[in-house]
Scaffold this motif. Structure first.
Motif, PDB file in Angstrom:
ATOM      1  N   GLU A   1       1.712   2.107  -3.474  1.00  0.00           N
ATOM      2  CA  GLU A   1       0.533   2.663  -4.159  1.00  0.00           C
ATOM      3  C   GLU A   1       0.364   4.146  -3.827  1.00  0.00           C
ATOM      4  O   GLU A   1       0.180   4.995  -4.689  1.00  0.00           O
ATOM      5  CB  GLU A   1      -0.741   1.911  -3.709  1.00  0.00           C
ATOM      6  CG  GLU A   1      -0.821   0.480  -4.162  1.00  0.00           C
ATOM      7  CD  GLU A   1      -1.056   0.370  -5.653  1.00  0.00           C
ATOM      8  OE1 GLU A   1      -1.477   1.376  -6.252  1.00  0.00           O
ATOM      9  OE2 GLU A   1      -0.809  -0.708  -6.243  1.00  0.00           O
ATOM     10  N   PHE A   2       0.462   4.386  -2.551  1.00  0.00           N
ATOM     11  CA  PHE A   2       0.245   5.761  -2.078  1.00  0.00           C
ATOM     12  C   PHE A   2       1.252   6.723  -2.719  1.00  0.00           C
ATOM     13  O   PHE A   2       0.909   7.760  -3.270  1.00  0.00           O
ATOM     14  CB  PHE A   2       0.373   5.800  -0.555  1.00  0.00           C
ATOM     15  CG  PHE A   2       0.487   7.179  -0.008  1.00  0.00           C
ATOM     16  CD1 PHE A   2      -0.629   8.014   0.010  1.00  0.00           C
ATOM     17  CD2 PHE A   2       1.696   7.676   0.475  1.00  0.00           C
ATOM     18  CE1 PHE A   2      -0.524   9.293   0.506  1.00  0.00           C
ATOM     19  CE2 PHE A   2       1.798   8.958   0.961  1.00  0.00           C
ATOM     20  CZ  PHE A   2       0.683   9.767   0.986  1.00  0.00           C
TER      21      PHE A   2
ATOM     22  N   LEU B   1      -0.372  18.594 -10.987  1.00  0.00           N
ATOM     23  CA  LEU B   1      -0.407  19.985 -10.524  1.00  0.00           C
ATOM     24  C   LEU B   1       0.778  20.782 -11.076  1.00  0.00           C
ATOM     25  O   LEU B   1       0.645  21.925 -11.487  1.00  0.00           O
ATOM     26  CB  LEU B   1      -0.356  20.015  -8.997  1.00  0.00           C
ATOM     27  CG  LEU B   1      -1.694  20.098  -8.282  1.00  0.00           C
ATOM     28  CD1 LEU B   1      -1.499  19.937  -6.791  1.00  0.00           C
ATOM     29  CD2 LEU B   1      -2.377  21.431  -8.594  1.00  0.00           C
TER      30      LEU B   1
ATOM     31  N   SER C   1       0.911  27.479 -16.604  1.00  0.00           N
ATOM     32  CA  SER C   1       0.379  28.828 -16.416  1.00  0.00           C
ATOM     33  C   SER C   1       1.501  29.841 -16.222  1.00  0.00           C
ATOM     34  O   SER C   1       1.384  30.982 -16.642  1.00  0.00           O
ATOM     35  CB  SER C   1      -0.598  28.858 -15.246  1.00  0.00           C
ATOM     36  OG  SER C   1       0.026  28.374 -14.094  1.00  0.00           O
ATOM     37  N   SER C   2       2.630  29.409 -15.581  1.00  0.00           N
ATOM     38  CA  SER C   2       3.700  30.397 -15.411  1.00  0.00           C
ATOM     39  C   SER C   2       4.363  30.684 -16.759  1.00  0.00           C
ATOM     40  O   SER C   2       4.765  31.794 -17.041  1.00  0.00           O
ATOM     41  CB  SER C   2       4.721  29.948 -14.365  1.00  0.00           C
ATOM     42  OG  SER C   2       5.250  28.703 -14.724  1.00  0.00           O
TER      43      SER C   2
ATOM     44  N   PRO D   1       0.818  -1.222   0.000  1.00  0.00           N
ATOM     45  CA  PRO D   1       0.000   0.000   0.000  1.00  0.00           C
ATOM     46  C   PRO D   1       0.855   1.276   0.000  1.00  0.00           C
ATOM     47  O   PRO D   1       0.458   2.291  -0.562  1.00  0.00           O
ATOM     48  CB  PRO D   1      -0.813  -0.116   1.283  1.00  0.00           C
ATOM     49  CG  PRO D   1      -0.101  -1.101   2.133  1.00  0.00           C
ATOM     50  CD  PRO D   1       0.695  -1.984   1.232  1.00  0.00           C
TER      51      PRO D   1
ATOM     52  N   LEU E   1       0.898  15.152  -7.871  1.00  0.00           N
ATOM     53  CA  LEU E   1       1.832  16.287  -7.820  1.00  0.00           C
ATOM     54  C   LEU E   1       2.317  16.669  -9.209  1.00  0.00           C
ATOM     55  O   LEU E   1       2.400  17.850  -9.554  1.00  0.00           O
ATOM     56  CB  LEU E   1       3.029  15.930  -6.949  1.00  0.00           C
ATOM     57  CG  LEU E   1       2.845  16.178  -5.445  1.00  0.00           C
ATOM     58  CD1 LEU E   1       4.071  15.693  -4.687  1.00  0.00           C
ATOM     59  CD2 LEU E   1       2.614  17.662  -5.186  1.00  0.00           C
TER      60      LEU E   1
ATOM     61  N   ILE F   1       0.222  21.893 -14.544  1.00  0.00           N
ATOM     62  CA  ILE F   1      -0.677  23.050 -14.593  1.00  0.00           C
ATOM     63  C   ILE F   1       0.075  24.318 -14.192  1.00  0.00           C
ATOM     64  O   ILE F   1       0.045  25.347 -14.875  1.00  0.00           O
ATOM     65  CB  ILE F   1      -1.899  22.846 -13.654  1.00  0.00           C
ATOM     66  CG1 ILE F   1      -2.687  21.601 -14.083  1.00  0.00           C
ATOM     67  CG2 ILE F   1      -2.799  24.073 -13.661  1.00  0.00           C
ATOM     68  CD1 ILE F   1      -3.696  21.133 -13.039  1.00  0.00           C
ATOM     69  N   ALA F   2       0.792  24.188 -13.059  1.00  0.00           N
ATOM     70  CA  ALA F   2       1.512  25.361 -12.556  1.00  0.00           C
ATOM     71  C   ALA F   2       2.539  25.847 -13.570  1.00  0.00           C
ATOM     72  O   ALA F   2       2.601  27.027 -13.903  1.00  0.00           O
ATOM     73  CB  ALA F   2       2.200  25.017 -11.244  1.00  0.00           C
TER      74      ALA F   2
ATOM     75  N   THR G   1       0.302   9.861  -5.122  1.00  0.00           N
ATOM     76  CA  THR G   1       0.642  11.258  -4.812  1.00  0.00           C
ATOM     77  C   THR G   1       1.598  11.819  -5.841  1.00  0.00           C
ATOM     78  O   THR G   1       1.493  12.986  -6.237  1.00  0.00           O
ATOM     79  CB  THR G   1       1.293  11.397  -3.415  1.00  0.00           C
ATOM     80  OG1 THR G   1       1.910  10.178  -3.080  1.00  0.00           O
ATOM     81  CG2 THR G   1       0.320  11.816  -2.368  1.00  0.00           C
TER      82      THR G   1
ATOM     83  N   VAL H   1      13.378  35.022  -2.926  1.00  0.00           N
ATOM     84  CA  VAL H   1      12.125  35.599  -3.397  1.00  0.00           C
ATOM     85  C   VAL H   1      12.269  36.396  -4.691  1.00  0.00           C
ATOM     86  O   VAL H   1      11.324  37.032  -5.133  1.00  0.00           O
ATOM     87  CB  VAL H   1      11.498  36.508  -2.311  1.00  0.00           C
ATOM     88  CG1 VAL H   1      11.022  35.675  -1.146  1.00  0.00           C
ATOM     89  CG2 VAL H   1      12.468  37.588  -1.863  1.00  0.00           C
TER      90      VAL H   1
END
Lengths: 274, 254
Positions: free
Chosen positions: A12-13, A24, A31-32, A9, A21, A27-28, A17, A161
């Motif tokens: 699988e997990f 995502l 878009s950037s 398991p 990830l 997508i991220a 994930t 930053v």
């Protein structure tokens, strides 16, 4: 064994994930990229109407053999750029290297030395004292220093930053709105060119007087130097003083081994200067 | 044949998903629109940094209202010294107060001209306490030097040049005349604000020197020179300068 792996398991997990990830991330990232592409392809000049930063490559030259240690550069820089008027906040400074008879290492001091503060009367005025007038000096010289506006600046690399950055014209600038005051850049700079403004909680540095050079003026330290020990100009311009300075002199840079690619070129400094 | 994920894992995944969504939304909405324009920084910061107004305007700006300076200053050893180095930032002169140089000119000038190891040997320097007077007495630099057209360079040079150039008249030049000639001209013709001595009436000369000797004169350096002279020496000088031809009738009135 194989069965065991399939039914594991945890595996699988992790895979689930991982996929989520990655999704995502796509997508991220997309878009950037989109964000980057929407920035207009800049037909007008940037950052001001009269100044196109893609047309310049600024560099700085220092002839240490001409420096008389009058510190007018420090004085003018503080006034021009509204730098805190004390001994520990400065964008440019001058070091005095003195070799006394029988000593191998140079004695180094600058305007922030207590004796020099005493000689100038306060931390807001700048003057070298004459402590070596009766000493047996074998060699001595002044070395003006300033941010090197490196080609590969360590301070920009460590900024978490994106508050500090290398502009297209070669200057290394800092955006006080984005600075979070972590002081990584102060630590990272091998030249000690940055300082921290405690009151505002932000780092600060020399900008080669960005508000002046973008208007066709010289940085103020170059303007006020009474012996023309400092030169500044555009390496893209073959007739500029800096081009002449770099092309016709054996120049060196400070700490070349640091890999920062400094853009301040020196004449007349000793190997001990770093 | 995937095994159904346990409930607590699903909840955890949902939570993680929510967190990522919130984080991503925050990133999108909180990042400045100009952030990725030229790189990983806020592009709008650049025009902001370029916007400031310069405080130091440069000598060309000063010369617009002070054209008289463009005659002497660019030809002198101080030609590389911008007005604002001594006078301070002009900002938005002409009404700016404080563009006068500090009252303590010794301190101002010695900032560059105090003799100090590390200063290049070719740079003109003085030992404070020995210049202008070996006994340590001081005097504002501008008593002798014009900051807009500084010089002379070396005292010895001046002395030798003066000696050979002292005017030849029937009255022999007294030894003290060398000193006078440094500031009042080799022929006593007067230099800038230092008045001519040539052709000056001897009685007037003696009268003025005595005034300086009493300490009531307006010039510190003249007081000092006068005090060092005896009555006989003053009389000799007075006679010598009276014998020299005056360069211009106006100077006789002085």
């Amino acid at each position: 064994m194989k069965n065991d792996r399939k039914k594991n398991p945890r595996r699988e997990f992790l895979s689930a994930t991982g996929k989520a990830l990655a999704g995502l991330g796509v997508i991220a990232g997309g878009s950037s990229l989109l964000g980057a592409a929407t920035g207009d392809a800049a037909t007008e000049s940037f950052p001001t109407a009269d100044y196109d930063w893609t047309k310049h490559r600024w560099a700085y030259g220092i002839d240490a053999t001409k420096c008389i240690g009058c510190l007018r550069c420090v004085e003018a820089c503080k006034a021009e750029n509204d730098v805190v008027r004390d001994a520990t906040h400065f964008r440019t400074w001058v070091e005095r290297y003195v070799y006394l008879e029988g000593e191998e290492k140079a004695r180094v001091d600058s305007h922030s030395d207590p004796k020099n503060i005493a000689a100038s009367g306060s931390e807001a005025t700048y003057r070298f004292d004459n402590r070596y007038q009766d000493a047996k000096v074998t060699k001595a010289f002044f070395v003006p220093k300033i941010c090197n506006h490196c080609s590969h600046p360590a301070c920009v690399q460590v900024c978490p930053v994106g508050a500090t950055f290398k502009a297209e014209d070669g200057t290394v600038l800092i955006d006080h709105d984005y600075c979070i005051g972590c002081r990584y850049c102060v630590q990272a700079c091998p030249y000690g060119a940055r300082y921290f403004i405690e009151e505002e909680g932000v780092s600060d540095k020399c900008t080669w007087c960005y508000h002046r050079i973008t208007k066709g003026l010289q940085p103020v330290c170059v303007d006020v130097c009474p012996t023309r020990a400092r030169v500044f100009g555009d390496l893209n311009d073959d007739s500029s003083t800096i081009r002449e300075f770099v092309d016709n002199n054996p120049v060196q840079v400070l700490k070349p081994e640091s890999g920062n690619g400094p853009m301040c070129f020196y004449i007349g400094i000793d190997k001990d200067v770093s | 044949m995937t095994q159904k994920l346990p409930k607590h894992i699903v909840r955890l995944l949902l939570l993680l998903g929510c967190f990522l969504l919130v984080a991503y939304a925050a990133k999108v909405y909180l990042t400045d629109p100009s952030y990725y324009k030229y790189g990983y920084y806020r592009a709008d910061a650049v025009p902001e940094l370029a916007a400031g107004a310069p405080l130091y305007q440069g000598s060309a700006y000063c010369l617009e209202c002070h054209p008289e300076r463009s005659a002497d200053w660019p030809l002198t050893p101080h030609k590389a010294v911008q007005c604002e180095v001594c006078h301070g930032a002009s900002e938005e002169c002409p009404v700016k107060e404080g563009t006068r140089i500090p009252a303590d000119t010794i301190r101002l000038c010695s900032n560059c001209h105090e003799k100090m190891p590390a200063r290049p040997a070719a740079h003109p320097q003085i030992v404070l306490g020995e210049h202008p007077f070996a006994d340590g007495e001081t005097m504002p630099c501008i008593e002798c030097h014009d900051p807009h057209a500084p010089g002379p360079v070396a005292r010895e040079e001046v002395t030798t040049a003066v000696e050979s150039a002292l005017a030849a008249t029937d009255v022999a030049a007294p030894p003290g005349a060398k000193k006078c000639a440094k500031c009042h001209g080799k022929q006593g013709e007067g230099v800038k604000k230092n008045p001519a001595l040539a052709g000056k009436e001897a009685a007037r000369f003696i009268e003025q020197m005595n005034l300086y000797r009493s300490g009531a004169g307006d010039s510190k350096i003249m007081t000092r020179f006068a005090k060092a002279l005896s009555d006989e020496e003053i009389a000799e000088l007075a006679e010598y300068y009276q014998s020299l031809p005056a360069a211009h009738p106006r100077q006789l009135k002085e």
